[in-house]
Scaffold this motif. Structure first.
Motif, PDB file in Angstrom:
ATOM      1  N   THR A 176       0.843  -1.191   0.000  1.00 29.14           N
ATOM      2  CA  THR A 176       0.000   0.000   0.000  1.00 29.14           C
ATOM      3  C   THR A 176       0.880   1.242   0.000  1.00 29.14           C
ATOM      4  O   THR A 176       1.725   1.405   0.885  1.00 29.14           O
ATOM      5  CB  THR A 176      -0.922   0.039   1.222  1.00 29.14           C
ATOM      6  N   ILE A 177       0.679   2.091  -0.988  1.00 29.16           N
ATOM      7  CA  ILE A 177       1.405   3.354  -1.043  1.00 29.16           C
ATOM      8  C   ILE A 177       0.520   4.453  -0.466  1.00 29.16           C
ATOM      9  O   ILE A 177      -0.705   4.433  -0.611  1.00 29.16           O
ATOM     10  CB  ILE A 177       1.816   3.687  -2.494  1.00 29.16           C
ATOM     11  N   SER A 178       1.149   5.396   0.215  1.00 22.75           N
ATOM     12  CA  SER A 178       0.418   6.538   0.762  1.00 22.75           C
ATOM     13  C   SER A 178       1.384   7.711   0.879  1.00 22.75           C
ATOM     14  O   SER A 178       2.592   7.539   0.717  1.00 22.75           O
ATOM     15  CB  SER A 178      -0.191   6.199   2.129  1.00 22.75           C
ATOM     16  N   ARG A 179       0.833   8.876   1.143  1.00 19.08           N
ATOM     17  CA  ARG A 179       1.691  10.046   1.302  1.00 19.08           C
ATOM     18  C   ARG A 179       1.083  10.985   2.317  1.00 19.08           C
ATOM     19  O   ARG A 179      -0.131  11.046   2.496  1.00 19.08           O
ATOM     20  CB  ARG A 179       1.903  10.742  -0.037  1.00 19.08           C
ATOM     21  N   ASP A 180       1.965  11.729   2.967  1.00 24.51           N
ATOM     22  CA  ASP A 180       1.562  12.769   3.904  1.00 24.51           C
ATOM     23  C   ASP A 180       2.213  14.051   3.404  1.00 24.51           C
ATOM     24  O   ASP A 180       3.409  14.283   3.624  1.00 24.51           O
ATOM     25  CB  ASP A 180       2.040  12.421   5.316  1.00 24.51           C
ATOM     26  N   ASN A 181       1.442  14.870   2.728  1.00 31.43           N
ATOM     27  CA  ASN A 181       2.015  16.070   2.116  1.00 31.43           C
ATOM     28  C   ASN A 181       2.440  17.101   3.161  1.00 31.43           C
ATOM     29  O   ASN A 181       3.308  17.929   2.885  1.00 31.43           O
ATOM     30  CB  ASN A 181       1.023  16.679   1.135  1.00 31.43           C
ATOM     31  N   ALA A 182       1.844  17.054   4.332  1.00 32.60           N
ATOM     32  CA  ALA A 182       2.267  17.964   5.396  1.00 32.60           C
ATOM     33  C   ALA A 182       3.675  17.634   5.879  1.00 32.60           C
ATOM     34  O   ALA A 182       4.386  18.501   6.389  1.00 32.60           O
ATOM     35  CB  ALA A 182       1.296  17.903   6.559  1.00 32.60           C
ATOM     36  N   LYS A 183       4.068  16.374   5.713  1.00 32.92           N
ATOM     37  CA  LYS A 183       5.400  15.935   6.141  1.00 32.92           C
ATOM     38  C   LYS A 183       6.342  15.708   4.966  1.00 32.92           C
ATOM     39  O   LYS A 183       7.473  15.257   5.160  1.00 32.92           O
ATOM     40  CB  LYS A 183       5.284  14.653   6.961  1.00 32.92           C
ATOM     41  N   ASN A 184       5.872  15.987   3.751  1.00 33.11           N
ATOM     42  CA  ASN A 184       6.703  15.746   2.561  1.00 33.11           C
ATOM     43  C   ASN A 184       7.243  14.310   2.542  1.00 33.11           C
ATOM     44  O   ASN A 184       8.422  14.081   2.254  1.00 33.11           O
ATOM     45  CB  ASN A 184       7.875  16.728   2.485  1.00 33.11           C
ATOM     46  N   THR A 185       6.377  13.370   2.843  1.00 33.49           N
ATOM     47  CA  THR A 185       6.818  11.978   2.970  1.00 33.49           C
ATOM     48  C   THR A 185       5.862  11.044   2.230  1.00 33.49           C
ATOM     49  O   THR A 185       4.644  11.223   2.288  1.00 33.49           O
ATOM     50  CB  THR A 185       6.909  11.568   4.445  1.00 33.49           C
ATOM     51  N   VAL A 186       6.430  10.069   1.566  1.00 34.85           N
ATOM     52  CA  VAL A 186       5.661   9.011   0.925  1.00 34.85           C
ATOM     53  C   VAL A 186       6.049   7.692   1.581  1.00 34.85           C
ATOM     54  O   VAL A 186       7.199   7.503   1.986  1.00 34.85           O
ATOM     55  CB  VAL A 186       5.889   8.990  -0.602  1.00 34.85           C
ATOM     56  N   TYR A 187       5.075   6.810   1.706  1.00 34.16           N
ATOM     57  CA  TYR A 187       5.278   5.544   2.401  1.00 34.16           C
ATOM     58  C   TYR A 187       4.956   4.365   1.479  1.00 34.16           C
ATOM     59  O   TYR A 187       4.158   4.480   0.546  1.00 34.16           O
ATOM     60  CB  TYR A 187       4.368   5.457   3.628  1.00 34.16           C
ATOM     61  N   LEU A 188       5.557   3.244   1.796  1.00 32.17           N
ATOM     62  CA  LEU A 188       5.199   1.995   1.141  1.00 32.17           C
ATOM     63  C   LEU A 188       5.059   0.940   2.240  1.00 32.17           C
ATOM     64  O   LEU A 188       6.060   0.502   2.812  1.00 32.17           O
ATOM     65  CB  LEU A 188       6.249   1.556   0.121  1.00 32.17           C
ATOM     66  N   GLN A 189       3.822   0.593   2.529  1.00 33.49           N
ATOM     67  CA  GLN A 189       3.541  -0.458   3.507  1.00 33.49           C
ATOM     68  C   GLN A 189       3.545  -1.789   2.769  1.00 33.49           C
ATOM     69  O   GLN A 189       2.764  -1.989   1.836  1.00 33.49           O
ATOM     70  CB  GLN A 189       2.190  -0.229   4.174  1.00 33.49           C
ATOM     71  N   MET A 190       4.432  -2.671   3.189  1.00 33.34           N
ATOM     72  CA  MET A 190       4.577  -3.957   2.520  1.00 33.34           C
ATOM     73  C   MET A 190       4.174  -5.062   3.478  1.00 33.34           C
ATOM     74  O   MET A 190       4.735  -5.155   4.592  1.00 33.34           O
ATOM     75  CB  MET A 190       6.032  -4.147   2.074  1.00 33.34           C
ATOM     76  N   SER A 191       3.230  -5.884   3.068  1.00 32.85           N
ATOM     77  CA  SER A 191       2.728  -6.975   3.898  1.00 32.85           C
ATOM     78  C   SER A 191       2.846  -8.289   3.150  1.00 32.85           C
ATOM     79  O   SER A 191       2.978  -8.305   1.925  1.00 32.85           O
ATOM     80  CB  SER A 191       1.266  -6.713   4.268  1.00 32.85           C
ATOM     81  N   ASN A 192       2.775  -9.375   3.906  1.00 33.14           N
ATOM     82  CA  ASN A 192       2.879 -10.711   3.321  1.00 33.14           C
ATOM     83  C   ASN A 192       4.082 -10.788   2.373  1.00 33.14           C
ATOM     84  O   ASN A 192       3.970 -11.232   1.219  1.00 33.14           O
ATOM     85  CB  ASN A 192       1.593 -11.077   2.578  1.00 33.14           C
ATOM     86  N   LEU A 193       5.214 -10.351   2.860  1.00 29.03           N
ATOM     87  CA  LEU A 193       6.409 -10.302   2.022  1.00 29.03           C
ATOM     88  C   LEU A 193       6.865 -11.690   1.608  1.00 29.03           C
ATOM     89  O   LEU A 193       6.759 -12.651   2.381  1.00 29.03           O
ATOM     90  CB  LEU A 193       7.528  -9.571   2.754  1.00 29.03           C
ATOM     91  N   LYS A 194       7.354 -11.776   0.393  1.00 28.89           N
ATOM     92  CA  LYS A 194       7.837 -13.016  -0.181  1.00 28.89           C
ATOM     93  C   LYS A 194       9.328 -12.895  -0.471  1.00 28.89           C
ATOM     94  O   LYS A 194       9.831 -11.781  -0.647  1.00 28.89           O
ATOM     95  CB  LYS A 194       7.080 -13.304  -1.481  1.00 28.89           C
TER      96      LYS A 194
END
Length: 124
Positions: free
Chosen positions: A69-87
């Motif tokens: 899941t990708i997301s971003r917080d523009n107030a923090k100038n940050t983008v995230y990548l939540q990775m689950s069930n990693l292979k």
């Protein structure tokens, strides 16, 4: 000019989760597409996910749909990548990238700025 710094990589067991972060400099962050790419040893760098400036449009590679899941917080100038069930096949260096506009793209060459990468290792 945009500078990108990734963090959050590490070693995780298969089935586990990690969250990558990418902190960006620059005053135009909320108006540009941000993307995540990855590169495994001996392989070409490949697209993982992208998100538009306001977060309303999102792309995923088929290989990560339903798990990342990708997301971003523009107030923090940050983008995230939540990775689950990693292979094990998710193991790679993960790179954050910034486009210079709000045009969504999965094409590596169309991103103008790149971070230094953060390593994700998945043990089986």
């Amino acid at each position: 000019q945009v500078q990108l710094v990734e963090s959050g990589g590490g070693l995780v067991q298969a089935g586990g989760s990690l969250r990558l972060s990418c902190a960006a400099s620059g005053r135009t962050f909320s108006r540009i597409v941000m993307g995540w790419f990855r590169q495994a040893p001996g392989k070409e760098r490949e697209f993982v996910s992208a998100i538009s400036g306001a977060g309303l449009r999102i792309y995923y590679a088929d290989s990560v749909k339903g798990r990342f899941t990708i997301s971003r917080d523009n107030a923090k100038n940050t983008v995230y990548l939540q990775m689950s069930n990693l292979k094990p096949e998710d193991a790679a260096a993960y790179y954050c990238a910034a486009h210079n506009s709000n045009m969504m793209t999965m094409t590596l060459g169309e991103y103008a700025y790149w971070g230094q990468g953060t390593q994700v290792t998945v043990s089986s």
